[in-house]
Write an enzyme that holds these catalytic residues in place. Sequence first.
Site, mmCIF file in Angstrom:
data_model
loop_
_atom_site.group_PDB
_atom_site.id
_atom_site.type_symbol
_atom_site.label_atom_id
_atom_site.label_comp_id
_atom_site.label_asym_id
_atom_site.label_seq_id
_atom_site.Cartn_x
_atom_site.Cartn_y
_atom_site.Cartn_z
ATOM 1 N N LYS A 32 -1.926 42.907 20.932
ATOM 2 C CA LYS A 32 -3.293 43.425 20.793
ATOM 3 C C LYS A 32 -3.557 43.921 19.385
ATOM 4 O O LYS A 32 -4.674 43.818 18.887
ATOM 5 C CB LYS A 32 -3.558 44.541 21.819
ATOM 6 N N LYS B 279 -4.062 32.367 30.191
ATOM 7 C CA LYS B 279 -4.411 33.013 31.462
ATOM 8 C C LYS B 279 -5.908 33.329 31.551
ATOM 9 O O LYS B 279 -6.563 33.545 30.527
ATOM 10 C CB LYS B 279 -3.555 34.260 31.704
ATOM 11 N N LYS C 35 -10.496 38.711 31.593
ATOM 12 C CA LYS C 35 -11.830 39.339 31.581
ATOM 13 C C LYS C 35 -12.482 39.228 30.214
ATOM 14 O O LYS C 35 -13.682 39.233 30.081
ATOM 15 C CB LYS C 35 -11.723 40.832 31.862
#
Length: 330
Positions: free
Chosen positions: A113, A195, A198
């Site tokens: 991240k 994957k 969201k």
Amino acid sequence: MRILSGIQPTNVPTLGNYLGAMRNFVKLQEEYKDADILVFVADLHSITIPKDKSELKKNIKNLAALYIAVGLDPKKTHIFIQSEVKEHSELSFILECNSYIGEMERMIQFKEKSVKQGQTVTTGLLTYPCLMAADILLYDSNYVPVGEDQKQHVELTRDLAIRFNNRFGETFTVPEPLIRKSGARIMSLQDPLHKMSKSDPNPKGCISLLDDINEAKNKIRRAVTDNLGVMAYDKENQPGLANLIDIYSLLEDINVPNILEKYKGLGYKEFKEDLAEIVGKTLEKIQTKYNEIINSKELDTILDEGREYATTLARKKINKVHKKMGLGRN
Ligand code: ATP
Ligand code: LTN
């Protein structure tokens, strides 16, 4: 025995979140009838990457309502919002002072991240695992159902608990991650090597639990497959189809060989059409319950009860921690 888990309220949960996490919470509720189960909205976690105020508010409430809409029963599971139980932040700081920067920097999720964030990596993103450890240790949780990607954070939590207990005396229960083998990873419908997420910028790859039903069905119909034209389960050569078969298998509770048998000799079109119906029905059921609850007083009552229950347990634990460490006057 206590089971605890949480999800961050970033955007609306996806079919991946549902199959990989939310549905498992519901199953655990049925499987461990005597367990004390706590499920929360991890809103403090979500601000480790800065969020727009009104979006955040909306997403917190949506996630809480969706927990109930997917089948969590507030009579069996305590549902609450993390930031409403102040002890999470309190214990998090204490754990920060019992952990090392090197440990935080080694976390895979932080590395991934922080690369994406560039120059604007917050301090909270680095210390995030201490907050997650606080979530878990406050309640003496025995089991923590999470996806594979969160295993490292639960392992760090174990290390912190053991370290604290050794240094200050028996205080925390050492938790264990609970990771389901099947349904662990649903992939993007447009890029089956990544994957379903969201925060995917391509909305066609991802089905949100609050998507318009027809739009969601179309996303299944238009999902990327391959031009081999054979109904087979081959993750390497037919990853798109394998992902759709996984979704079918999980939603209908049919194993893969039975699905292949059912569609033997048929084209992808028939298979996709049936899956579109199945996904549509699943969303319809969830959305009906969601619409009932989202603006109801019932939702507030459930979250108030959850907050009170969690606060009682958490306060006790914090008092114990203060005593063990010599903080305050008592
Ligand atoms: P973000 O894109 O904001 O990082 P995310 O959609 O990847 O979010 P998380 O909030 O990190 O989801 O995860 C919530 C839970 O859902 C975790 O337990 C995670 O393992 C699970 N999960 C997320 N994406 C998937 C997926 N595609 N398949 C199965 N489980 C998933
Ligand atoms: N970090 C997790 C969400 C999360 C969590 C927790 C899960 C926050 N605190 C405590 C289990 C236990 C995530 O991003 N999926």
